[in-house]
Scaffold this active site. Sequence first.
Site, PDB file in Angstrom:
ATOM      1  N   CYS A   1       0.835  -1.215   0.000  1.00 31.21           N
ATOM      2  CA  CYS A   1       0.000   0.000   0.000  1.00 31.21           C
ATOM      3  C   CYS A   1       0.866   1.260   0.000  1.00 31.21           C
ATOM      4  O   CYS A   1       1.594   1.519   0.960  1.00 31.21           O
ATOM      5  CB  CYS A   1      -0.910  -0.043   1.222  1.00 31.21           C
TER       6      CYS A   1
ATOM      7  N   CYS B   1       0.132   3.671   2.840  1.00 31.74           N
ATOM      8  CA  CYS B   1       0.630   3.090   4.094  1.00 31.74           C
ATOM      9  C   CYS B   1       2.121   3.371   4.252  1.00 31.74           C
ATOM     10  O   CYS B   1       2.595   3.674   5.353  1.00 31.74           O
ATOM     11  CB  CYS B   1       0.400   1.578   4.126  1.00 31.74           C
TER      12      CYS B   1
END
Length: 144
Positions: A69, A72
């Site tokens: 991600c 993230c």
Amino acid sequence: MSRQVHLSCCQCLATNRLPESRLARDPVCGRCKQPLMTGQPHEVDEAAFARIAANTDLPLVIDFWASWCGPCKMMAPVFEQASGKLEPACLLLKVNTEESQSLAARYAIRSIPTLLIVHQGQEIARQAGAMDLSSLERWVRSHL
């Protein structure tokens, strides 16, 4: 007299009981002698999360993330910086949703990164998406 708090060691998972006034003075685990407050978020799996959540009186700020991600990855250093600023008011944990899928399902994580504040087993607040440091600090402090 200071109130007693329970705090799980993120290294050995032992439950420590100490005066609340000692939280800011670099407490160490009674079992493994590792620092209880490190100024760094702790990566936990489902079993560790369960022990820490059940045996810690402090609010838990949890970052649900995955290695693939992009947001993230952008959020990771911000969450790390926030840990140093928010402890000892709370404990910051990271949960990899790829490795702890049932924990992510239990909290109905639909997008990542998602941040939760959990205190005494109850979800207090939820925020999806990456945040900058000041927004993260403000969000956490507003719910403590």
